[in-house]
Design a protein around this motif. Structure first.
Motif, PDB file in Angstrom:
ATOM      1  N   TYR A  89      -3.335  10.770  -5.802  1.00 12.28           N
ATOM      2  CA  TYR A  89      -3.880  10.572  -4.723  1.00 12.28           C
ATOM      3  C   TYR A  89      -5.546  11.104  -4.504  1.00 12.28           C
ATOM      4  O   TYR A  89      -5.223  12.404  -4.764  1.00 12.28           O
ATOM      5  CB  TYR A  89      -3.100  10.409  -3.688  1.00 12.28           C
ATOM      6  N   ASN A 130      -6.762   2.150  -1.606  1.00 18.44           N
ATOM      7  CA  ASN A 130      -5.173   1.777  -0.906  1.00 18.44           C
ATOM      8  C   ASN A 130      -4.848   2.056   0.427  1.00 18.44           C
ATOM      9  O   ASN A 130      -4.162   1.504   0.618  1.00 18.44           O
ATOM     10  CB  ASN A 130      -4.605   3.160  -1.171  1.00 18.44           C
ATOM     11  N   THR A 171       0.658  -1.296   0.257  1.00 16.67           N
ATOM     12  CA  THR A 171       0.101  -0.157  -0.284  1.00 16.67           C
ATOM     13  C   THR A 171       0.908   1.121  -0.067  1.00 16.67           C
ATOM     14  O   THR A 171       2.274   1.185   0.671  1.00 16.67           O
ATOM     15  CB  THR A 171      -0.809  -0.502   1.677  1.00 16.67           C
ATOM     16  N   GLN A 231      -5.399   5.318  -4.539  1.00 12.57           N
ATOM     17  CA  GLN A 231      -4.303   5.351  -5.751  1.00 12.57           C
ATOM     18  C   GLN A 231      -4.876   5.727  -6.815  1.00 12.57           C
ATOM     19  O   GLN A 231      -5.434   4.568  -7.329  1.00 12.57           O
ATOM     20  CB  GLN A 231      -3.796   4.219  -5.437  1.00 12.57           C
TER      21      GLN A 231
END
Length: 466
Positions: A433, A413, A270, A282
Motif C-alpha cells: 500500500y 484505491n 476498495t 493498492q
C-alpha cells in the motif's frame, strides 16, 4: 440536483492531459431500469453539489490584467474585464497576505495569527497595475499586500469563478472498453542508473499521471521477484505499513483473517475501508501461478467514479443517500487486530468543491448499519446500495484482465475497485500500500519540478496551499 455529462467511451488515447469523460450508454440506462422520477434531495444531503463527478474545467479565460478594484469598510470588489464581479471579505484578504511579515517564503507557512488581525481591518488605499492588486491596510504600522490576479481568480468565492476550478482536470472515466488500450508504462523507464535520475523521475510522473487520470496503470517488464518489485514501489513512493506489514507476499494460506488470503472469488471492492484513512494506492504483482494445473484468478477492475456517475444520473436520490449516510467498517478476522474507525464515512466522499473524491465500497468489511438513521434512511440505503452494486457488476462496467509475472498493477484505491475470480493451484502475489497523501504529494512535486502539465502562472509563494 446537478447532473454530469459524460461522453461515450470508444477508445482510450494515453494523452498527457486527457480531456474527456464518458456519457452513460443509452443502452445501459435501458438495461438497468427506469431512472428515478423523484429528483428531490434532502436539505442535509451533500449531493446537490457533490454529484459534479469528474467535471472537467471550462476553458480558461484570460482577460487582460486590468480589472477595476474598489474597497469599502467590509469588502473589496474586483470587476473583471469580461464583465464578471467577485467580492472578498477584507479579513479574508488580509489573512491571505503573503508579504514577508505574514508568510515564510522558505517553509511556506503562515507567520500571522488570526487574533493579530483587527476586526475592522480594511484597505485605506488601492492600486492596480500589471503585477496585480496592491492594498495598503488600516494597521497601526504600515502594511501593504500584493495579490496576483490569478490568485484572486482562483480563490474567488463570492461568487466562485468555476473556470478556475480544475481539481479534476485530466480525469477520464472508463468502462469495460478500456481493455482495448489500458494505460501502461514500462519498468525500464523507471529503474535507471543514477546518472539518469531525471529521466526516471519523468517516467514516475508519467505513471502517477496515468493513475490520476484513469485510476490505474500497468507497469510492464517488471522482474518477477519480490526484491525487484519492492525496489520499484519504493522508487515510486513510500510504502505504507499496516497490520499486514509493509511490503507483503502472500498465497492462499489464510495467514491473515481476510478473504484476500483465500482462493475464493472476490467481488469488486476498495481496500481498507476499516481505516480512518484508507490506502491510497493498492499495488499488486503476480509472481507465479503455474497453469496448468492452476486455473482462474482473473483480476477484475471497475471504475467506481464511472459507476457513481451512472448512479447520479439514473438515481439521484440514491446517490444522495450514499453520499450522506455513514457506513461502519471493521477488520476483525486476524487475531490481535480489531480495527473499527472511530469515524464512519459514507460510500461517496466529496471535496470542498463538491467533486467526488473517494469511493469506499467493501461489502465484506461492512459493519452494522443504522445507528442514528431513520427507518426511511435504512430502507433507502439498501435500495441505493443494491442499485450501485448492480451498476458495478454490469457487463458495461467490469474490466477483466489476466495478470501474469512481469506485470505490476497500480490502483488508485480511492477510485477504482478491484476483485478476482476464484482460483486453483499455487498463486503467489506480492505488493504494498501507498498512502493517498504520499502519492499525491509525489505527483505534485514532480509536476512542479518537471513542468510537464500546465505551468502555473503563480510564483512560488502563491502556488502552494490550494
Amino acid at each position: 440536483m446537478m447532473r454530469i455529462t459524460i461522453r461515450p467511451f470508444q477508445e482510450v488515447r494515453l494523452l498527457a492531459r486527457p480531456s474527456r469523460i464518458l456519457r452513460p450508454f443509452s443502452s445501459a440506462a435501458r438495461t438497468l431500469g427506469t431512472a428515478e422520477t423523484d429528483t428531490s434531495v434532502s436539505s442535509s444531503s451533500t449531493a446537490s453539489s457533490s454529484s459534479r463527478i469528474g467535471r472537467i474545467s471550462e476553458s480558461l479565460i484570460r482577460p487582460s490584467p486590468t480589472p477595476h478594484v474598489s474597497a469599502t469598510e467590509d469588502k473589496t470588489t474586483v470587476s473583471w474585464p469580461d464583465g464578471r464581479t467577485t467580492t472578498f471579505d477584507n479579513y479574508f484578504l488580509f489573512d491571505h497576505c503573503r508579504c514577508p511579515k505574514c508568510f515564510h517564503s522558505k517553509t511556506k507557512q503562515r507567520l500571522k495569527e488570526l487574533n493579530q488581525i483587527p476586526d475592522d481591518i480594511r484597505p485605506v488605499a488601492v492600486e492596480v497595475d500589471n503585477s496585480g492588486v496592491h492594498l495598503s491596510w488600516s494597521t497601526s504600522e504600515e502594511h501593504k499586500s500584493t495579490f496576483p490576479f490569478e490568485f484572486l481568480r482562483r480563490s474567488a468565492y463570492d461568487p466562485p469563478l468555476s473556470s478556475y476550478r480544475d481539481a479534476t482536470e485530466g480525469r477520464v472515466l472508463w468502462n469495460s472498453k478500456i481493455a482495448q488500450s489500458p494505460p501502461s508504462v514500462v519498468y525500464e523507464d523507471i529503474i535507471r542508473s543514477d546518472d539518469e535520475a531525471l529521466k526516471s523521475e519523468r517516467a514516475i510522473l508519467k505513471l502517477l499521471n496515468r493513475v490520476h487520470d484513469f485510476g490505474f496503470c500497468f507497469v510492464n517488464n517488471v522482474p518477477a521477484t519480490p526484491e525487484k518489485t519492492q525496489e520499484l514501489i519504493e522508487k515510486i513512493a513510500p510504502i505504507r505499513h499496516t497490520h499486514y506489514g509493509g511490503f507483503w507476499e502472500f498465497t492462499a494460506d489464510q495467514s491473515h483473517g481476510d478473504l484476500a488470503y483465500s482462493n475464493e472469488g472476490l467481488p469488486c471492492h476498495t481496500d481498507t475501508t476499516y481505516f480512518t484513512d484508507p490506502a491510497g494506492l493498492q499495488i499488486f504483482h503476480l509472481l507465479s501461478h503455474p497453469s496448468p494445473p492452476g486455473t482462474g484468478g482473473t483480476t477484475l477492475l471497475v471504475d467506481g467514479f464511472y459507476t457513481a456517475s451512472l448512479l447520479s444520473t439514473l438515481y439521484p436520490t440514491s446517490y444522495s443517500l450514499l453520499s450522506r449516510l455513514r457506513i461502519p467498517a471493521h477488520a476483525s478476522g486476524t487475531e490481535g487486530t480489531m480495527l473499527r474507525p472511530p469515524l464512519s464515512q459514507p460510500a461517496f466522499r466529496h471535496d470542498e468543491k463538491g467533486q467526488l473524491t473517494q469511493v469506499r465500497w467493501n461489502n465484506e468489511d461492512r459493519g452494522v448499519l443504522g445507528q442514528g438513521w431513520s427507518a426511511e434512511e435504512v430502507k433507502g440505503w439498501y435500495q441505493a446500495a443494491r442499485r450501485y452494486d448492480e451498476l458495478n457488476k454490469s457487463e458495461d462496467a467490469e474490466y477483466w484482465v489476466q495478470l501474469g509475472p512481469g506485470t505490476m498493477l497500480v490502483i488508485d484505491n480511492w477510485r477504482v475497485m478491484h476483485g478476482r475470480s476464484a482460483f486453483t493451484g499455487a498463486r503467489q502475489m506480492c505488493g504494498a500500500y501507498v498512502g493517498a497523501d504520499d502519492w499525491s504529494s509525489r505527483r505534485t512535486a514532480l509536476t512542479k519540478k518537471h513542468e510537464i502539465r500546465k505551468k502555473s502562472i503563480l510564483d512560488d509563494d502563491w502556488s502552494v496551499g490550494w
